[in-house]
Design an enzyme around this catalytic site. Structure first.
Site, short mmCIF file in Angstrom:
data_model
loop_
_atom_site.label_atom_id
_atom_site.label_comp_id
_atom_site.label_asym_id
_atom_site.label_seq_id
_atom_site.Cartn_x
_atom_site.Cartn_y
_atom_site.Cartn_z
N CYS A 2 1.25 11.02 25.26
CA CYS A 2 0.45 10.01 25.93
C CYS A 2 1.11 9.71 27.27
CB CYS A 2 0.32 8.70 25.17
SG CYS A 2 -0.56 8.85 23.62
N ARG A 29 1.04 15.30 29.17
CA ARG A 29 1.58 14.49 28.08
C ARG A 29 0.58 14.31 26.94
NH1 ARG A 29 6.19 11.59 29.93
NH2 ARG A 29 6.00 10.31 28.09
N TRP A 72 -2.56 11.53 23.45
CA TRP A 72 -2.28 12.53 22.43
C TRP A 72 -2.35 11.77 21.12
CZ3 TRP A 72 1.27 13.56 18.53
CH2 TRP A 72 1.30 14.87 18.04
N ASN A 98 1.99 3.82 25.09
CA ASN A 98 2.55 5.10 24.64
C ASN A 98 3.60 4.78 23.61
OD1 ASN A 98 3.71 7.65 24.36
ND2 ASN A 98 4.98 7.42 26.19
N GLY A 99 3.47 5.36 22.41
CA GLY A 99 4.44 5.10 21.35
C GLY A 99 3.72 4.91 20.03
N GLU A 462 11.81 32.77 20.49
CA GLU A 462 11.13 32.21 21.67
C GLU A 462 9.79 32.95 21.91
OE1 GLU A 462 11.03 29.76 23.51
OE2 GLU A 462 9.95 30.47 25.27
N LYS A 466 5.90 31.39 21.72
CA LYS A 466 4.88 31.49 22.77
C LYS A 466 3.60 32.14 22.23
CE LYS A 466 6.98 29.66 26.31
NZ LYS A 466 7.92 28.87 25.55
N GLU A 469 1.94 29.26 20.33
CA GLU A 469 1.41 28.11 21.06
C GLU A 469 0.37 28.50 22.12
OE1 GLU A 469 4.17 25.63 23.30
OE2 GLU A 469 5.41 27.33 23.83
N LYS A 573 3.31 18.26 26.48
CA LYS A 573 4.56 18.81 27.00
C LYS A 573 5.76 17.94 26.67
CE LYS A 573 6.47 21.27 30.86
NZ LYS A 573 6.66 22.50 30.04
C1 AGP Z 1 7.82 24.99 24.84
O1 AGP Z 1 7.03 26.07 25.19
C2 AGP Z 1 7.26 24.03 23.96
N1 AGP Z 1 5.96 23.59 24.27
C3 AGP Z 1 8.13 23.01 23.24
O2 AGP Z 1 8.62 23.70 22.16
C4 AGP Z 1 9.30 22.36 24.00
O3 AGP Z 1 10.25 23.30 24.35
C5 AGP Z 1 9.94 21.27 23.10
O4 AGP Z 1 8.99 20.30 22.80
C6 AGP Z 1 11.16 20.64 23.69
O5 AGP Z 1 10.88 19.96 24.87
P1 AGP Z 1 11.99 19.52 25.88
O6 AGP Z 1 12.66 20.72 26.38
O7 AGP Z 1 11.27 18.75 26.92
O8 AGP Z 1 12.94 18.64 25.10
#
Ligand code: AGP
Length: 578
Positions: A2, A29, A72, A98-99, A462, A466, A469, A573
């Protein structure tokens, strides 16, 4: 998760062009729904991306004070009613939040006994009715907020406005909130992205702080209501300018920016951040126990960190932040290294608050300056990747790895860090066309396996993340040696298996042959022949170049499948709730 924004200015501003443009900068967000309210009593809420809201707002609508929210969803489905702002029955008091309000059920029951009717399924609606109830009992908004703070359990960054009053009230605990100081007044936002196009001067809220902001001045108060003095800070930040988006998506722009962003970081590690790097390395050498904590992609970077530091004789472990308390013990001789792009990931922030009580030291690796994690750190190195707009992390991951390489180098690991930007460029130039080709085939698959070992095991994970997601494909990133202990049963004719084979690793060759013998269609990423050939390097550096291929593949699969690459479904994000 959010995003909230508030604007208060001396002159009227265009709601669409000023407020909602700012809100759009926070869309990463959360993008389930959005809405705004002004002190004139105007408000609009819509489901879906902020563009839907823009389509529903009169271009001529103006105000001097307004708040807005991009959601969100946590409590209550994605509906217009559940969108923020929430308001009282008379539509004179508006709140964005937000929260998570953990005791919202109890608060709701109490308010219902007072006669309040709830129209949404959200936890946030209790805030507005709680404040309304106290105001109707004769309290000021400030007094009502202070009472709310004493009653509520949970996390919150809240902005509230009253109809016909040119003032924003703000309250914060655990969820981030900052006040940007501009030429025309003030902007409140969940983070510096909200206003970094307007100002680089801001005040960052600490927990349990309340503020009243008019166009002329701001005042901060502690939880007893006493005024406190807070000094503005100036931050450095490279904007991602929307008008400069000459790529189809931010993801590909951010992948291709990496020769530049990695170079900028390397230069700074030799100059501006040189002393911090040395101090960081000293903390590593002096500690008795070392834990990385992180989530998602940043966790994958931390696995490489653990690999490198162990290689240099430092007993380093890494832990997914949300499970830290279940598997780790911390004392005053422990060094905690949080890695985070946003610096706001709640799973990490929560761990930091706990471990600080045990007296552990915190040295972090962060992209967003003045973020919560950075402000909770004894020492922090910035990854300087600039703003990353795509929800999926790409360039920030590479820069996290570079910081870890530089630290490992301080500990004695030999490596040519300076050569990395050029080799990244070479990797992209020599492999991009092939990734497009292979992406066509992979886009038709339901399951993909990725195998790695040592420094490439984190990269296998990793790449799998990807593929999940961005492309919504089930993917599993595995330690190659573990495959034959069960998962190999899933390999059948044509199952795609991506194998990460640095030239030094013969055992990876054997694991690849084992799956080929069972019909797998292998795709080899190597610096020694294969489907994708990356520049010659050691295993740790190979991790960077093989990641490039994995990120490009997932990008082009997303293109093939016509998916919303920069804003994948259900994600945000900055994950600021537990
Ligand atoms: C990355 O592609 C992701 N969307 C997610 O896993 C992200 O890396 C994770 O939420 C951690 O975020 P941060 O690095 O802002 O702490």
């Amino acid at each position: 998760m959010c995003g909230i924004i508030g604007l208060v200015a001396k002159e009227e501003f265009g709601v669409r062009d000023e407020l909602l443009k700012g809100l759009k900068r926070l869309e990463y967000r959360g993008y389930d729904s959005s809405g705004f309210a002004t002190s004139n009593g105007d408000f609009v809420k819509t489901v879906g991306e902020i563009n839907n809201l823009l389509d529903n707002v009169d271009k001529t609508l103006k105000a001097r004070t307004a708040i807005a929210h991009t959601r969100w969803a946590t409590h209550g489905g994605v509906t217009e009613i559940n969108s923020h702002p929430h308001f009282n029955k008379e539509k004179t008091l508006f709140v964005v939040h937000n929260g998570i309000i953990e005791n919202f059920q109890k608060l709701k029951e109490d308010l219902e006994l007072e006669g309040y009717e709830f129209i949404s399924q959200t936890d946030t609606e209790v805030i507005v009715h709680f404040l309304d109830s106290k105001i109707k009992q004769g309290k000021s908004v400030k007094e009502a907020l202070l009472e709310f703070e004493k009653t509520v359990k949970g996390t919150y960054a809240i902005l509230a406005i009253n109809k016909d009053e040119e003032k924003i009230y703000a309250l914060k605990k655990d969820s981030p909130l900052a006040l940007g100081i501009t030429k025309t007044g003030f902007v409140l936002g969940s983070d510096i992205y909200a206003f970094s196009d307007k100002t680089k001067k801001a005040i960052f809220f600490d927990d349990n702080e309340l503020a009243e902001i008019t166009a002329e001045k701001y005042a901060f108060f502690d939880k007893e209501g006493n005024e406190i003095v807070k000094a503005p800070k100036t931050f450095e930040w490279e904007e991602a300018k929307e008008q400069e988006l000459d790529f189809a998506h931010y993801m590909i722009k951010e992948i291709k920016e990496q020769p530049k962003t990695s170079k900028r970081l390397i230069e700074s590690l030799h100059t501006l951040q040189k002393d911090k790097l040395k101090e960081f390395a000293k903390l590593i050498k002096d500690c008795k126990k070392l834990f990385f904590i992180a989530a998602g992609t940043s966790y994958h970077a931390s696995l490489i960190g653990a690999y490198l530091f162990n290689n240099q004789g430092i007993d380093a472990r890494t832990m997914i932040a949300s499970e830290f308390e279940n598997f780790s013990l911390v004392d005053k001789d422990t060094l905690i290294i949080p890695i985070s792009q946003s610096g706001e990931t709640m799973d990490v922030v929560s761990v930091l608050k706990e471990i600080k009580k045990a007296g552990a030291k915190v040295a972090s690796i962060i992209n967003v300056p003045y973020s919560t994690i950075q402000r909770h750190s004894d020492l922090s190195i910035e990854t300087l990747a600039g703003q990353e707009v795509c929800v999926a992390s790409t360039k920030t991951f590479t820069n996290q790895l570079i910081v870890l390489f530089a630290l490992a180098k301080e500990l004695g690991y030999e490596m040519d860090i300076e050569g990395i930007p050029d080799k990244i460029q070479k990797t992209i130039d020599e492999n991009e066309e092939k990734t497009k080709e292979i992406a066509k085939e992979l886009s038709q698959k339901r399951d993909i396996f990725i195998l790695g070992k040592g420094a490439t095991y984190p990269i296998a994970r990793e790449i799998a993340l990807k593929l999940k997601e961005i492309d919504y494909i089930h993917a599993s990133g595995m330690m190659a040696g573990e495959l034959k202990h069960g998962t190999i049963a899933l390999i059948e004719d044509g199952t795609p298996v991506i194998s990460l084979i640095p030239k030094s690793d013969l055992s990876m060759d054997s694991s690849t042959k084992e799956v080929e013998a069972r019909g797998a269609k292998t795709i080899i990423i190597s610096n020694n022949g294969g489907d994708f050939i990356v520049p010659d390097s050691d295993d740790a550096e190979f991790a960077v170049y093989s990641t490039m291929i994995g990120h490009l593949l997932s990008y082009y699969i997303g293109v093939e499948l016509n998916l919303p690459i920069d804003k994948p479904r259900n994600l945000a994000k900055s994950v600021t709730v537990k």
